[in-house]
Design an enzyme around this catalytic site. Structure first.
Site, PDB file in Angstrom:
ATOM      1  N   TYR A  88       0.868  -1.187   0.000  1.00 39.33           N
ATOM      2  CA  TYR A  88       0.000   0.000   0.000  1.00 39.33           C
ATOM      3  C   TYR A  88       0.900   1.230   0.000  1.00 39.33           C
ATOM      4  O   TYR A  88       1.641   1.470   0.954  1.00 39.33           O
ATOM      5  CB  TYR A  88      -0.927  -0.036   1.213  1.00 39.33           C
ATOM      6  CG  TYR A  88      -1.789   1.180   1.448  1.00 39.33           C
ATOM      7  CD1 TYR A  88      -2.076   2.100   0.446  1.00 39.33           C
ATOM      8  CD2 TYR A  88      -2.338   1.396   2.709  1.00 39.33           C
ATOM      9  CE1 TYR A  88      -2.877   3.205   0.690  1.00 39.33           C
ATOM     10  CE2 TYR A  88      -3.144   2.494   2.968  1.00 39.33           C
ATOM     11  CZ  TYR A  88      -3.413   3.399   1.962  1.00 39.33           C
ATOM     12  OH  TYR A  88      -4.209   4.499   2.223  1.00 39.33           O
ATOM     13  N   LYS A 112      -1.931  -1.659  -3.726  1.00 40.85           N
ATOM     14  CA  LYS A 112      -2.877  -0.546  -3.843  1.00 40.85           C
ATOM     15  C   LYS A 112      -2.025   0.713  -3.962  1.00 40.85           C
ATOM     16  O   LYS A 112      -1.265   1.051  -3.039  1.00 40.85           O
ATOM     17  CB  LYS A 112      -3.782  -0.444  -2.618  1.00 40.85           C
ATOM     18  CG  LYS A 112      -4.662   0.813  -2.645  1.00 40.85           C
ATOM     19  CD  LYS A 112      -5.204   1.178  -1.289  1.00 40.85           C
ATOM     20  CE  LYS A 112      -5.946   2.512  -1.340  1.00 40.85           C
ATOM     21  NZ  LYS A 112      -6.380   2.977  -0.001  1.00 40.85           N
TER      22      LYS A 112
END
Length: 300
Positions: A137, A166
């Site tokens: 992330y 992500k």
């Protein structure tokens, strides 16, 4: 190993007026989003005010979410913390309670070298079962540290259970570079909502969208249109969500989400964890008037 696809909702953390985790409202939110077609629940992320929750509170939120979902949709728990030990403790807890996987933000505040970031992710990877899915992330605008495509590729090579990323900075070129990792098998989801359609059409897997919990029917319809290759409809739906998201992010997006969900009778309270700011009464009236003027429940 499981991967994320479609519309992943990084859910808010409902709080009571006396600043405790509101488990009943959290259950309501999970049920609401599953019913509305959200494809994955993602608690304890940025939208969940992660760094302002205690480790025990984060475990509580994770447990309620996994129990409520009961296998109907995947649950990936964000476990990134203030230090490596906390991150590993939360990662192991997520694996032990039956979550489908985890997300791990880069260490925050202090600028680290790529070598330090690599060693961090390798330690997290080795702390959980080899078949337990991990998503990197990156949100450098909040966390200071970024993940380059080269670093992501190195982590993916050394850590087989790191299945994707992500990426939350609005850089479509970098998002597409991530898609070349592992010969295109590396899962890539965007954080910026306005890039949902183009990310998936370019070969990505979906979006992790805080806004989606307030207007889930729009995101479910957009995902369906993309899956059906109805790109004209998908573009119109993307533009509709962009317009609504401009309102939802006008002052403080997380506070907006809680206000809207309280107005929808999903949450009992719109309290924020201090020092996060709640919306004023005037701001609350303003956002709801703007959304209602656009008939925000109507998809098209």
């Amino acid at each position: 190993m499981k991967k994320l696809t479609g519309v992943v909702a990084p859910i808010v953390t409902p709080l009571t007026e006396d600043d405790k985790i509101d488990g009943v409202s959290l259950e309501n939110l999970c049920e609401y989003l599953i019913e509305k077609g959200i494809t994955c629940l993602y608690p304890n992320g940025t939208t969940g005010e992660m760094m302002y929750l205690t480790t025990e509170e984060r475990k509580q939120v994770a447990e309620v979410t996994v129990k409520t979902s009961n296998g109907r949709v995947p649950v990936f728990i964000h476990v990134g913390g203030w230090n490596q030990a906390q991150t590993i403790e939360l990662a192991q807890h997520a694996a032990n309670i039956g979550a489908d996987g985890i997300g791990v933000v880069t260490p925050s505040f202090f600028k680290l070298s790529d070598q330090a970031l690599f060693e961090f992710y390798k330690a997290v990877s080795e702390s959980v079962p080899k078949d337990f899915s991990i998503y990197l992330y990156a949100i450098p605008q909040c966390a200071v540290n970024d993940i380059t495509p080269e670093l992501a590729a190195r982590i993916a090579e050394e850590c087989p259970n790191v299945v994707g990323i992500k990426y939350s900075y609005p850089n479509m070129s970098r998002i597409q570079q991530m898609m070349t990792i592992r010969d295109g098998e590396f899962s890539v989801l965007c954080g910026p909502d306005e890039l949902f359609e183009v990310t998936v059409c370019a070969g990505g897997d979906g979006t992790v969208s805080g806004n989606s919990q307030c207007i889930p029917e729009h995101y479910a319809a957009l995902w369906k249109a993309i899956q059906n290759k109805d790109y004209d409809l998908a573009t119109r739906l993307q533009r509709r969500t962009n317009t609504l998201n401009d309102i939802l992010c006008e002052f403080n997006n997380i506070a907006h989400y809680k206000v809207v969900l309280k107005e929808e009778k999903i949450l009992a309270c719109s309290a924020m964890r201090k020092p996060m700011e709640a919306l004023t009464d005037e701001q609350t009236r303003s956002v709801m008037e703007k959304l209602n003027a656009l008939d925000f429940h109507k998809v098209i």
